[in-house]
Design an enzyme around this catalytic site. Sequence first.
Site, PDB file in Angstrom:
ATOM      1  N   HIS A  44       0.626  13.077  -7.763  1.00 52.49           N
ATOM      2  CA  HIS A  44       0.540  12.370  -6.174  1.00 52.49           C
ATOM      3  C   HIS A  44       1.364  10.705  -6.201  1.00 52.49           C
ATOM      4  CE1 HIS A  44      -2.756  11.651  -3.891  1.00 52.49           C
ATOM      5  NE2 HIS A  44      -3.034  10.212  -4.143  1.00 52.49           N
ATOM      6  N   TYR A  51       0.848  -1.027   0.335  1.00 56.28           N
ATOM      7  CA  TYR A  51      -0.016   0.449   0.525  1.00 56.28           C
ATOM      8  C   TYR A  51       0.864   1.527   0.079  1.00 56.28           C
ATOM      9  CZ  TYR A  51      -3.847   3.634   1.783  1.00 56.28           C
ATOM     10  OH  TYR A  51      -4.042   4.922   1.449  1.00 56.28           O
ATOM     11  N   TYR A 109     -10.427  14.827   1.116  1.00 63.11           N
ATOM     12  CA  TYR A 109     -10.495  14.099  -0.206  1.00 63.11           C
ATOM     13  C   TYR A 109     -12.286  14.635   0.581  1.00 63.11           C
ATOM     14  CZ  TYR A 109      -6.777  11.878  -1.336  1.00 63.11           C
ATOM     15  OH  TYR A 109      -5.640  11.130  -1.263  1.00 63.11           O
TER      16      TYR A 109
END
Length: 384
Positions: free
Chosen positions: A278, A28, A133
């Site tokens: 990102h 991750y 977000y």
Amino acid sequence: MDLDLTYPAVSDLRARARRRIPHFAFEYLDSGTGTELQVARNRQALDDVLFLPDILPGRVAPDFTTRFMGTDYARPFGIAPLGMSGLMWPGAEAILARFAQAARIPYAISTVATRLPEEIGPLSGDMGWFQLYCPADAGIRRDMLRRARDSGFTKLILTVDVPDDSRRERQRRAKLTLPPKITPRVIWEILTHPRWSLGTLKVGQPRLRLPESYLDRVESLSSLAHAGHIIRGAPDWDTLKALRSEWDRDFLVKGVMCPDAAKRLVSEGVDAIWVSNHSGRQFEPGPAAITQLPMIRDAVGPDMPLLFDSGVSSGMDVLRALALGANFVMLGRAWHYAVAALGDAGPAHLMHILTDDMQLNMAQIGTHALSDLPRRLIRQASNS
């Protein structure tokens, strides 16, 4: 143990983190999307930024104190938001927030952190930033902003480069789900990483605690498996206008790669622009972030505050970004490698690595101040 001899670089912290945490957690943290060409492109483009070294500079002892958006920080770099930090190491958000406050560098908490803003805000103090977000539900959005403000966060970061999920194939191969599914493989990984497991048992299972706290407000969503849907809005320029009117403190927009979009953001009244792709986690066939930085600087002019991230893994990379137009540089993965590798001692050691690397390289370049770096550039990032 002499940490400087044992873990002299971010790559050494990464290697130890990989050994200390379960495979699904490392995947991750470490993975990009697709075949990770964007990750490689970020790295190559940073390496392509070269400086002409000078000679006989005398004693080089630069002052790295940086005034950014009205606040004095001890360094020109900080801790970028990273979702599910507590999956990488138990209590990671609290460790990083406390360190940021003590070290006087910014710490940005993610909407999808494993701790609530009310828990982390008091730890980060005036160094705390809040990343959003944006939820589709305007009421939930406004309540998140209220909670961030009441918790003491001084800046709002709207992330705009996640219009939808990315494949992140390495994560899928690692069988990572949120919440994690208990399978024989997951059990084995947990059992074979006892420090991570005991720490997780102490602080609790990593969860999307902020989105989860709104489950009772959304019809048909009644489990953690659906908590992520709360933040899956589709923000547009009208959303940006609404956020600008609802947030009365510094407002940053993260994930900008297009110069024209950057110019429009300036006209919409945002306070800073964050150049980022990102770190290659969302979209593979795009340019390296560092190649866009000078173009965005040209587009917005010399006075607009610019931040940069994506692929930064050394003090030299921080210097590269500053030389190409950034006012401030943020790192995400590196801080989490450090925490996963060394626990509470990790952030201070990483700060030492970055600071020492900056100072030693500035001595080679022959610059006494960060503002002198651009004049020693001999090659800017290529559009490879």
